[in-house]
Design a protein around this motif. Structure first.
Motif, PDB file in Angstrom:
ATOM      1  N   TYR A 108       0.863  -1.050  -0.073  1.00 15.48           N
ATOM      2  CA  TYR A 108      -0.069   0.118   0.045  1.00 15.48           C
ATOM      3  C   TYR A 108       0.867   1.060   0.008  1.00 15.48           C
ATOM      4  O   TYR A 108       2.174   1.380   0.647  1.00 15.48           O
ATOM      5  N   LEU A 109       0.412   2.252  -0.719  1.00 16.66           N
ATOM      6  CA  LEU A 109       1.354   3.460  -0.815  1.00 16.66           C
ATOM      7  C   LEU A 109       1.341   4.091   0.658  1.00 16.66           C
ATOM      8  O   LEU A 109       0.177   4.331   1.451  1.00 16.66           O
ATOM      9  N   PRO A 110       2.328   4.741   0.921  1.00 17.87           N
ATOM     10  CA  PRO A 110       2.602   5.185   2.176  1.00 17.87           C
ATOM     11  C   PRO A 110       1.648   6.548   2.337  1.00 17.87           C
ATOM     12  O   PRO A 110       1.011   7.121   1.355  1.00 17.87           O
ATOM     13  N   LYS A 111       1.247   7.056   3.759  1.00 22.63           N
ATOM     14  CA  LYS A 111       0.392   7.897   3.892  1.00 22.63           C
ATOM     15  C   LYS A 111       0.427   9.225   3.271  1.00 22.63           C
ATOM     16  O   LYS A 111      -0.397  10.078   3.283  1.00 22.63           O
ATOM     17  N   GLU A 112       1.844   9.367   2.888  1.00 22.24           N
ATOM     18  CA  GLU A 112       2.259  10.885   2.445  1.00 22.24           C
ATOM     19  C   GLU A 112       1.437  11.078   1.192  1.00 22.24           C
ATOM     20  O   GLU A 112       1.336  11.908   0.430  1.00 22.24           O
ATOM     21  N   PHE A 113       0.859   9.728   0.288  1.00 18.87           N
ATOM     22  CA  PHE A 113       0.342   9.948  -0.898  1.00 18.87           C
ATOM     23  C   PHE A 113      -0.955   9.774  -0.851  1.00 18.87           C
ATOM     24  O   PHE A 113      -1.921   9.254  -1.812  1.00 18.87           O
ATOM     25  N   ASP A 114      -1.801  10.120   0.359  1.00 15.87           N
ATOM     26  CA  ASP A 114      -3.163   9.863   0.546  1.00 15.87           C
ATOM     27  C   ASP A 114      -4.008  10.746  -0.683  1.00 15.87           C
ATOM     28  O   ASP A 114      -4.888  10.269  -1.226  1.00 15.87           O
ATOM     29  N   SER A 115      -3.485  11.841  -0.741  1.00 22.96           N
ATOM     30  CA  SER A 115      -4.444  12.714  -1.732  1.00 22.96           C
ATOM     31  C   SER A 115      -4.413  12.199  -3.226  1.00 22.96           C
ATOM     32  O   SER A 115      -5.255  12.569  -3.902  1.00 22.96           O
ATOM     33  N   PHE A 116      -3.432  11.333  -3.573  1.00 22.77           N
ATOM     34  CA  PHE A 116      -3.480  10.502  -4.856  1.00 22.77           C
ATOM     35  C   PHE A 116      -4.525   9.378  -4.860  1.00 22.77           C
ATOM     36  O   PHE A 116      -4.684   8.699  -5.944  1.00 22.77           O
ATOM     37  N   CYS A 117      -4.452   9.008  -3.629  1.00 24.10           N
ATOM     38  CA  CYS A 117      -5.589   7.745  -3.458  1.00 24.10           C
ATOM     39  C   CYS A 117      -6.991   7.716  -3.123  1.00 24.10           C
ATOM     40  O   CYS A 117      -7.673   6.834  -2.986  1.00 24.10           O
ATOM     41  N   LYS A 118      -7.445   9.175  -2.751  1.00 26.06           N
ATOM     42  CA  LYS A 118      -8.866   9.175  -2.230  1.00 26.06           C
ATOM     43  C   LYS A 118      -9.796   8.725  -2.878  1.00 26.06           C
ATOM     44  O   LYS A 118     -10.854   8.733  -2.353  1.00 26.06           O
ATOM     45  N   SER A 119      -9.661   8.767  -4.260  1.00 25.72           N
ATOM     46  CA  SER A 119     -10.944   8.294  -4.986  1.00 25.72           C
ATOM     47  C   SER A 119     -10.925   6.790  -5.399  1.00 25.72           C
ATOM     48  O   SER A 119     -11.994   6.428  -6.224  1.00 25.72           O
ATOM     49  N   PHE A 120     -10.195   6.077  -4.914  1.00 24.70           N
ATOM     50  CA  PHE A 120      -9.834   4.762  -5.053  1.00 24.70           C
ATOM     51  C   PHE A 120     -10.544   3.962  -4.164  1.00 24.70           C
ATOM     52  O   PHE A 120     -10.642   4.186  -2.954  1.00 24.70           O
ATOM     53  N   PRO A 121     -11.413   2.700  -4.711  1.00 25.77           N
ATOM     54  CA  PRO A 121     -12.185   2.251  -3.934  1.00 25.77           C
ATOM     55  C   PRO A 121     -11.499   1.290  -2.677  1.00 25.77           C
ATOM     56  O   PRO A 121     -12.139   1.297  -1.685  1.00 25.77           O
ATOM     57  N   HIS A 122     -10.357   1.012  -2.764  1.00 23.58           N
ATOM     58  CA  HIS A 122      -9.357   0.580  -1.872  1.00 23.58           C
ATOM     59  C   HIS A 122      -8.327   1.428  -1.231  1.00 23.58           C
ATOM     60  O   HIS A 122      -7.401   0.840  -0.347  1.00 23.58           O
ATOM     61  N   GLY A 123      -8.568   2.695  -1.480  1.00 20.20           N
ATOM     62  CA  GLY A 123      -7.708   3.608  -0.983  1.00 20.20           C
ATOM     63  C   GLY A 123      -6.282   3.527  -1.585  1.00 20.20           C
ATOM     64  O   GLY A 123      -5.969   3.409  -2.450  1.00 20.20           O
ATOM     65  N   GLN A 165       7.620 -13.162  -4.954  1.00 16.95           N
ATOM     66  CA  GLN A 165       7.833 -12.262  -4.206  1.00 16.95           C
ATOM     67  C   GLN A 165       8.580 -11.100  -4.844  1.00 16.95           C
ATOM     68  O   GLN A 165       7.975  -9.715  -4.923  1.00 16.95           O
ATOM     69  N   GLU A 166       9.566 -11.177  -5.469  1.00 13.56           N
ATOM     70  CA  GLU A 166      10.412 -10.269  -6.499  1.00 13.56           C
ATOM     71  C   GLU A 166       9.335  -9.657  -7.662  1.00 13.56           C
ATOM     72  O   GLU A 166       9.197  -8.593  -7.883  1.00 13.56           O
ATOM     73  N   ASP A 167       8.594 -10.683  -8.344  1.00 15.07           N
ATOM     74  CA  ASP A 167       7.844 -10.328  -9.448  1.00 15.07           C
ATOM     75  C   ASP A 167       6.545  -9.386  -8.923  1.00 15.07           C
ATOM     76  O   ASP A 167       6.435  -8.233  -9.627  1.00 15.07           O
ATOM     77  N   VAL A 168       5.949  -9.905  -7.889  1.00 11.51           N
ATOM     78  CA  VAL A 168       4.750  -9.051  -7.295  1.00 11.51           C
ATOM     79  C   VAL A 168       5.514  -7.927  -6.567  1.00 11.51           C
ATOM     80  O   VAL A 168       4.560  -6.637  -7.014  1.00 11.51           O
ATOM     81  N   GLY A 169       6.544  -7.537  -6.175  1.00 10.61           N
ATOM     82  CA  GLY A 169       7.153  -6.490  -5.563  1.00 10.61           C
ATOM     83  C   GLY A 169       7.158  -5.384  -6.871  1.00 10.61           C
ATOM     84  O   GLY A 169       6.958  -4.205  -6.684  1.00 10.61           O
ATOM     85  N   LEU A 170       7.854  -6.074  -7.795  1.00  6.84           N
ATOM     86  CA  LEU A 170       7.886  -4.971  -9.036  1.00  6.84           C
ATOM     87  C   LEU A 170       6.750  -4.355  -9.707  1.00  6.84           C
ATOM     88  O   LEU A 170       6.741  -3.321  -9.755  1.00  6.84           O
ATOM     89  N   ILE A 171       5.626  -5.334  -9.646  1.00 11.88           N
ATOM     90  CA  ILE A 171       4.419  -4.949  -9.990  1.00 11.88           C
ATOM     91  C   ILE A 171       3.807  -3.774  -9.110  1.00 11.88           C
ATOM     92  O   ILE A 171       3.447  -2.769  -9.851  1.00 11.88           O
ATOM     93  N   ALA A 172       3.973  -4.072  -7.888  1.00 14.22           N
ATOM     94  CA  ALA A 172       3.646  -2.996  -6.732  1.00 14.22           C
ATOM     95  C   ALA A 172       4.422  -1.820  -7.179  1.00 14.22           C
ATOM     96  O   ALA A 172       3.854  -0.695  -7.037  1.00 14.22           O
ATOM     97  N   PHE A 173       5.599  -1.810  -7.384  1.00 11.49           N
ATOM     98  CA  PHE A 173       6.550  -0.447  -7.575  1.00 11.49           C
ATOM     99  C   PHE A 173       6.023  -0.040  -8.749  1.00 11.49           C
ATOM    100  O   PHE A 173       5.849   1.316  -8.749  1.00 11.49           O
ATOM    101  N   MET A 174       5.672  -0.689  -9.900  1.00 10.03           N
ATOM    102  CA  MET A 174       5.442  -0.088 -11.099  1.00 10.03           C
ATOM    103  C   MET A 174       3.944   0.824 -11.171  1.00 10.03           C
ATOM    104  O   MET A 174       3.715   1.695 -11.648  1.00 10.03           O
ATOM    105  N   THR A 175       3.307  -0.010 -10.264  1.00  9.80           N
ATOM    106  CA  THR A 175       1.740   0.356 -10.250  1.00  9.80           C
ATOM    107  C   THR A 175       1.863   1.926  -9.383  1.00  9.80           C
ATOM    108  O   THR A 175       1.201   3.034  -9.641  1.00  9.80           O
TER     109      THR A 175
END
Length: 292
Positions: A108-123, A165-175
């Motif tokens: 999950y994105l750190p709280k510093e990026f809340d403003s980027f995520c406020k419209s997303f269904p899962h925050g 773990q590496e593949d999912v981590g990279l996907i999370a990073f790119m997202t």
């Protein structure tokens, strides 16, 4: 498989779900009914015919996707094929299931990026690796908010062909970097900074970094994405000759952050070691660290 009997006959460990939350009193269709469900080996008698089916992940790995952007990178092949896939109408292709066990991890994105995520269904939540005997997921044969949970593709479960773990981590990073992608301006510097950090902090080949940066730009609807395709090659060349490089400080300025800690968290998902705390606090004080 869509019934408790079919899951049990196939030797899957399942538990009945759909119960009131003891704190709020509200019905939760995903909540296990049995208090000791991780230890209790459920039988067909534990299901009443209306229960949802929770698959306990003591023998498998479930990649649970909460953010739609994740699917774009999966479709590009960053997650190996071979898993069974299911979901529901409002969130199709949201679960990929493989045989085996791995460490539980939630991205999950750190709280510093809340403003980027406020419209997303899962925050701020992007995706989750569920695995282990204390984790469970609702599977086909269940109904969530009036929507049937259904298989898109079901096959005998096989181990993941690679490092999950590496593949999912990279996907999370790119997202994450796609969500934070500038709407306009600074896009070239943004992508070059990403390439420089990956080139300095990982063993990824230049061509791989090129594709990662290019795919982030494409998934972010950058109309000039083709111009971002050689960023990895350029970054490695500049690092070798001691040329101009960019990094965390550039991204910090573009995103308006007070410090680089939240960015370090995201890059760590891609295998970049988090800098020493003293280095994190250091900003443009001497030439060598003008852009860490």
């Amino acid at each position: 498989m869509e019934t408790p009997k079919e899951y049990l006959d196939a030797e899957f460990n399942i538990t009945p779900c759909g119960a009131k939350d003891p704190k709020t009193g509200e019905f939760n269709p995903k909540r296990p009914k049995l208090k000791d469900w991780p230890e209790h080996k459920a039988t067909l008698k534990d299901f009443n015919g209306k229960d949802n089916i929770g698959l306990i992940h003591d023998k498998d790995i479930n990649i649970d996707i909460d953010h739609q952007k994740v699917k774009g990178f999966i479709n590009l092949g960053y997650l190996k094929s071979g898993g069974s896939i299911y979901g529901r109408k409002s969130n199709p292709d949201s679960h990929y299931v493989y045989k085996g066990q791995t460490e539980y991890k939630k991205y999950y994105l750190p709280k510093e990026f809340d403003s980027f995520c406020k419209s997303f269904p899962h925050g701020n939540t992007l995706l989750e690796i569920r695995s282990g005997p204390t984790k469970q997921s609702i599977v086909p044969g269940s109904i969530i908010n009036g929507e049937p949970v259904e298989w898109k593709e079901f096959k005998a479960l096989k181990p993941y062909n690679g490092n999950i773990q590496e593949d999912v981590g990279l996907i999370a990073f790119m997202t994450g970097m796609s969500i934070l992608y500038p709407n306009k301006g600074n896009r070239g510097d943004y992508c070059y900074a990403i390439a420089c950090i990956l080139a300095r902090g990982t063993d990824l080949q230049d061509t791989v970094i090129n594709e990662i940066v290019y795919d982030i730009a494409c998934q972010s609807n950058d109309e000039n994405s083709t111009k971002k395709r050689d960023k990895g090659t350029h970054a490695r060349k500049q690092i070798k000759i001691g040329g101009s490089i960019k990094g965390y400080n550039t991204l910090q300025d573009i995103l308006g952050l007070e410090n680089i800690r939240p960015l370090c968290t995201i890059f760590n998902w891609a295998g970049v070691e988090i800098p020493d705390e003293k280095l994190i606090k250091l900003r443009k004080k001497v030439y060598f660290f003008k852009d860490i």
